[in-house]
Design a protein around this motif. Structure first.
Motif, PDB file in Angstrom:
ATOM      1  N   ALA A 186       1.085   3.569  -2.546  1.00 33.86           N
ATOM      2  CA  ALA A 186       0.402   5.008  -3.120  1.00 33.86           C
ATOM      3  C   ALA A 186      -0.065   6.549  -4.282  1.00 33.86           C
ATOM      4  O   ALA A 186      -0.137   7.144  -4.349  1.00 33.86           O
ATOM      5  CB  ALA A 186       0.755   6.130  -2.010  1.00 33.86           C
ATOM      6  N   VAL A 198      -4.238  -0.610  -5.762  1.00 32.83           N
ATOM      7  CA  VAL A 198      -4.934   0.401  -5.181  1.00 32.83           C
ATOM      8  C   VAL A 198      -5.990  -0.467  -5.102  1.00 32.83           C
ATOM      9  O   VAL A 198      -6.677  -1.337  -5.478  1.00 32.83           O
ATOM     10  CB  VAL A 198      -4.819   1.224  -6.367  1.00 32.83           C
ATOM     11  CG1 VAL A 198      -5.588   2.456  -6.320  1.00 32.83           C
ATOM     12  CG2 VAL A 198      -3.358   2.086  -6.836  1.00 32.83           C
ATOM     13  N   LYS A 252     -10.681   0.873  -4.170  1.00 29.36           N
ATOM     14  CA  LYS A 252     -10.702   1.836  -3.869  1.00 29.36           C
ATOM     15  C   LYS A 252     -12.491   0.823  -3.389  1.00 29.36           C
ATOM     16  O   LYS A 252     -12.530   0.089  -3.846  1.00 29.36           O
ATOM     17  CB  LYS A 252     -10.991   3.123  -5.163  1.00 29.36           C
ATOM     18  CG  LYS A 252     -10.043   3.462  -5.744  1.00 29.36           C
ATOM     19  CD  LYS A 252     -10.524   4.243  -6.561  1.00 29.36           C
ATOM     20  CE  LYS A 252      -8.823   4.897  -6.833  1.00 29.36           C
ATOM     21  NZ  LYS A 252      -9.108   6.003  -7.835  1.00 29.36           N
ATOM     22  N   ASP A 301       0.749  -1.278  -0.033  1.00 25.94           N
ATOM     23  CA  ASP A 301      -0.170   0.229   0.091  1.00 25.94           C
ATOM     24  C   ASP A 301       0.940   1.388  -0.304  1.00 25.94           C
ATOM     25  O   ASP A 301       0.446   2.059  -1.087  1.00 25.94           O
ATOM     26  CB  ASP A 301      -0.660   0.293   1.384  1.00 25.94           C
ATOM     27  CG  ASP A 301      -2.155  -1.477   1.437  1.00 25.94           C
ATOM     28  OD1 ASP A 301      -2.660  -1.180   0.007  1.00 25.94           O
ATOM     29  OD2 ASP A 301      -2.817  -1.511   2.164  1.00 25.94           O
ATOM     30  N   LYS A 329      -2.565   5.910  -6.447  1.00 26.28           N
ATOM     31  CA  LYS A 329      -4.318   6.086  -6.186  1.00 26.28           C
ATOM     32  C   LYS A 329      -5.017   6.879  -7.259  1.00 26.28           C
ATOM     33  O   LYS A 329      -5.998   6.006  -6.963  1.00 26.28           O
ATOM     34  CB  LYS A 329      -4.613   7.135  -4.114  1.00 26.28           C
ATOM     35  CG  LYS A 329      -4.740   6.675  -3.974  1.00 26.28           C
ATOM     36  CD  LYS A 329      -5.449   5.026  -3.556  1.00 26.28           C
ATOM     37  CE  LYS A 329      -6.604   5.243  -2.176  1.00 26.28           C
ATOM     38  NZ  LYS A 329      -7.110   3.608  -1.792  1.00 26.28           N
TER      39      LYS A 329
END
Length: 146
Positions: free
Chosen positions: A57, A139, A141, A53, A60
């Motif tokens: 970043a 990524v 979401k 992660d 993103k």
């Protein structure tokens, strides 16, 4: 017939046990797919996920997910589309694992369209993952299919 305290206690216990039994029957019929099958392995690899992660970043904002009239469109920025790496998209539905969807996006494509028949309306956690020489990237979401 006159109602005395013994009858009141009996009525209370009958109502109470009826409620408990109906609650147990209702609970056993519910779907409890909120935890994955490999829960312990994922817990042990949590530090690897944190590193992934942190490394991901910068990407993103390179991935966008949009509702369309007949489905969902996942778009990649030009830097991700031309990297020559195959990507995996995972639509995770926490409330029902039968509606999870996994797709592969060939390298060079700047997006993919998912037909509305494959996704049920509701909340999903969408994860896009790929690998490069430096390591794995992912990524995630939250997305609501309408």
């Amino acid at each position: 017939m006159k109602l005395n305290w013994g009858h009141g206690i009996l009525v209370f216990f009958v109502i109470f046990f009826t409620w408990i039994i109906s609650f147990v029957v209702f609970s056993l019929g519910e779907n409890n797919d909120l935890v994955t099958k490999d829960y312990y392995r994922q817990g042990a690899e949590y530090s690897l996920k944190m590193e992934t992660d942190k490394r991901s970043a910068v990407y993103k904002d390179s991935i966008s997910i949009q509702n369309e009239n007949t489905g969902v469109k996942v778009l990649f920025a030009a830097s991700l589309a031309t990297d020559g790496v195959e990507k995996q998209i995972y639509f995770y539905r926490a409330s029902d694992k039968k509606h999870d969807v996994t797709l592969l996006v060939p390298s060079g494509q700047d997006g993919i369209f998912i037909d509305g028949d494959r996704l049920v309306k509701g909340r999903y956690n969408v994860s896009v993952s790929w690998g490069k020489d430096e390591g794995k990237y992912m990524v995630s979401k939250d997305f609501v299919v309408r």
